[in-house]
Design an enzyme around this catalytic site. Structure first.
Site, mmCIF file in Angstrom:
data_model
loop_
_atom_site.group_PDB
_atom_site.id
_atom_site.type_symbol
_atom_site.label_atom_id
_atom_site.label_comp_id
_atom_site.label_asym_id
_atom_site.label_seq_id
_atom_site.Cartn_x
_atom_site.Cartn_y
_atom_site.Cartn_z
ATOM 1 N N LYS A 95 4.777 5.348 8.014
ATOM 2 C CA LYS A 95 4.536 5.731 6.538
ATOM 3 C C LYS A 95 5.654 5.611 5.854
ATOM 4 O O LYS A 95 5.632 5.383 4.664
ATOM 5 C CB LYS A 95 3.858 6.989 6.448
ATOM 6 C CG LYS A 95 2.481 7.057 6.964
ATOM 7 C CD LYS A 95 1.821 8.523 6.627
ATOM 8 C CE LYS A 95 0.215 8.562 6.995
ATOM 9 N NZ LYS A 95 -0.462 9.888 6.543
ATOM 10 N N ASP A 139 0.202 18.594 5.168
ATOM 11 C CA ASP A 139 -1.265 18.702 5.136
ATOM 12 C C ASP A 139 -1.539 19.825 6.233
ATOM 13 O O ASP A 139 -2.533 19.978 6.543
ATOM 14 C CB ASP A 139 -1.824 17.532 5.656
ATOM 15 C CG ASP A 139 -1.380 16.797 6.803
ATOM 16 O OD1 ASP A 139 -0.473 17.427 7.497
ATOM 17 O OD2 ASP A 139 -1.684 15.792 7.302
ATOM 18 N N CYS A 201 -8.835 17.859 6.732
ATOM 19 C CA CYS A 201 -9.121 17.047 5.946
ATOM 20 C C CYS A 201 -10.129 16.104 6.732
ATOM 21 O O CYS A 201 -11.071 15.781 5.835
ATOM 22 C CB CYS A 201 -8.165 16.145 5.190
ATOM 23 S SG CYS A 201 -6.925 15.024 6.339
ATOM 24 N N CYS A 328 29.601 21.895 -5.882
ATOM 25 C CA CYS A 328 28.520 21.410 -4.746
ATOM 26 C C CYS A 328 28.533 19.891 -4.838
ATOM 27 O O CYS A 328 29.709 19.142 -5.272
ATOM 28 C CB CYS A 328 27.075 21.720 -5.111
ATOM 29 S SG CYS A 328 26.662 21.441 -6.709
#
Length: 365
Positions: A95, A139, A201, A328
Site C-alpha cells: 500500500k 484500523d 470492518c 529542533c
C-alpha cells in the site's frame, strides 16, 4: 480559537509550486505565508487504508513538503471500494507504494518516506522522528494505542479518526499543546479498559464514501494546525452520522487540571537566528537539542546538550534557569520546549529554523 502555527515557513516556494498552489495563496488567513509553512511541514500518516488514502492525496495536493507513510499491508481487491489512493493494478502490491506514486503525480516537490512496517512501541520513535504531527488512520485499537503513546512521548499533535459502518469520530489529541490550551489525550476519550473487543470492518462493513469525508477532515485539521488558522478539534470530538446526514460535536475535557487561559498580550517565545548563535554561546547560553535520538545521530551543533522533547516537558525545572537556545529540526518542537522552560523560570529562546536553517547556512559560518 486558532493555535500558533506549528512550523516555521520555508524562505520561498519554487515558481512551479507557487503556481500549483495559487488558490491556497489567495485564501484569507492562509495566504502565501501559510503555503510556505505547508511546504516546511513533515506529517506522518499511520495507515494507508480507508482514512490514510484520502489523507495522503489531500496533503500532497495541499503542498505538504514531507509525508511519512507507515503501513505493512498489501492492496487487496476489497480495499478498492473505499481506499481511493489504490488502483486495480496495485492489487498484491504494498500500500505504501501507492502513496509514493500518487504524491509524485500530484505534487512533485513533496517527499514521501514509505515504511512497509507496522508501527509498534519498539520502532515508533524512529518511524515518527522529525514529524511535526501524526495522523492516525489505522484500523485496530491496539495500533491506535501505540500511535497515541508515541505522539504523547514526542509531544506532537495527533489528528485522530475512526470509522465503523456509517459512523465516524474525528478529534485532535495533544499531550503538550501551546500554553493556555489543555492537554487532551486518547485516554481522555477512551479510558484504559473501557474498550472491549471491536468488530472488524470485514464483519460489519464500512461506508466507502464516508472514508473520503472523514479523511478530508483529518487532512484539514492537519493543515489548520500547521498554518495556525481556524479552530482545531482539540477538546472537541466531531461525530458524523452518514445515514442521517448529520454531524454533532461532543466536548472532550482533559482528566487533568485545566490550564489558565493565555493572556491576549502575552509575548511569543523569542527566537534567535543562526548568525546569533555564536554570540549567545560566548555570552554563556547553553544549547539544548530536543530532537529524538535517531535525528541527532546525523549530527548536532558542537557543544549542544541533547535531551528529547518528551523528557524536557516531563520536568522542565530540572534544566535550571540559565539562558538556553533550544533547537529542533525546524522550530516547532523547540518552541514547545521553550514555552515549558520559560514557564519554569528559564530564559529560553528558539533557534529560528532549527537544524534545517543551521545546515543551510553552514558554509557561511
Amino acid at each position: 480559537m486558532p493555535l500558533p502555527p506549528l512550523v516555521e515557513p520555508v524562505a520561498a516556494l519554487s515558481d512551479a509550486e507557487s503556481a500549483r498552489t495559487a488558490r491556497h495563496q489567495v485564501l484569507a488567513g492562509l495566504g502565501e505565508p501559510g503555503q510556505r509553512r505547508l511546504r516546511a511541514a513533515h506529517v506522518a500518516v499511520v495507515g494507508a487504508g480507508g482514512l490514510g488514502a484520502p489523507v495522503v492525496l489531500a496533503l500532497a495536493a495541499a503542498g505538504v513538503g514531507e509525508i511519512t507513510i507507515i503501513d505493512d499491508d498489501d492492496v487487496e481487491l476489497s480495499n478498492l471500494q473505499r481506499q481511493i489512493m489504490h488502483r486495480h493494478s496495485d492489487v498484491g502490491r504494498p500500500k505504501v507504494d501507492s502513496a509514493v506514486r500518487v504524491a509524485a503525480d500530484l505534487s512533485p516537490e513533496t517527499v514521501v518516506h514509505a515504511h512497509r512496517v507496522r508501527l509498534a512501541s519498539a520502532n515508533a520513535a524512529d518511524l515518527l522522528a522529525g514529524a511535526d504531527l501524526v495522523i492516525d488512520g489505522t484500523d485496530t485499537f491496539e495500533t491506535r494505542l501505540e500511535v497515541a503513546a508515541a505522539a504523547e512521548r514526542l509531544g506532537i499533535p495527533l489528528v485522530w479518526g475512526v470509522i465503523q459502518e456509517f459512523a465516524a469520530q474525528i478529534t485532535v489529541f495533544w499531550s503538550a499543546p501551546p500554553e493556555g490550551s489543555d492537554a487532551v489525550v486518547l485516554s481522555d476519550l477512551y479510558p484504559e479498559g473501557s474498550v472491549g473487543e471491536l468488530p472488524t470492518c470485514a464483519a460489519v462493513g464500512v461506508f466507502g464514501a464516508l472514508c473520503l469525508q472523514a479523511g478530508s477532515i483529518l487532512a484539514m485539521e492537519a493543515i489548520k494546525l500547521i498554518t495556525g488558522i481556524g479552530d482545531p478539534l482539540l477538546g472537541r470530538v466531531l461525530v458524523i452520522d452518514a445515514l442521517r446526514a448529520k454531524t454533532a460535536e461532543v466536548p472532550l475535557r482533559s482528566a487533568r487540571a485545566t490550564a489558565p487561559p493565555r493572556p491576549v498580550d502575552q509575548p511569543v517565545v523569542p527566537h534567535v537566528s543562526v548568525a546569533e548563535v555564536a554570540a549567545e554561546v560566548a555570552a554563556g547560553a547553553r544549547l539544548l537539542d530536543v530532537r529524538e535520538d535517531a535525528e541527532v545521530a546525523s549530527g548536532m551543533i558542537s557543544g549542544a546538550q541533547h535531551l528529547p522533547l518528551a523528557q524536557v516537558l516531563a520536568d522542565p525545572a530540572a534544566l535550571g534557569a540559565d539562558r538556553m537556545v533550544v533547537i529542533c529540526q525546524v522550530g516547532a518542537r523547540a518552541r514547545r520546549a521553550a514555552e515549558a522552560l520559560r514557564a519554569a523560570g528559564a530564559d529560553a529562546v528558539v533557534l529560528s529554523g532549527g537544524m534545517d536553517a543551521w545546515n543551510a547556512q553552514e558554509p557561511a559560518r
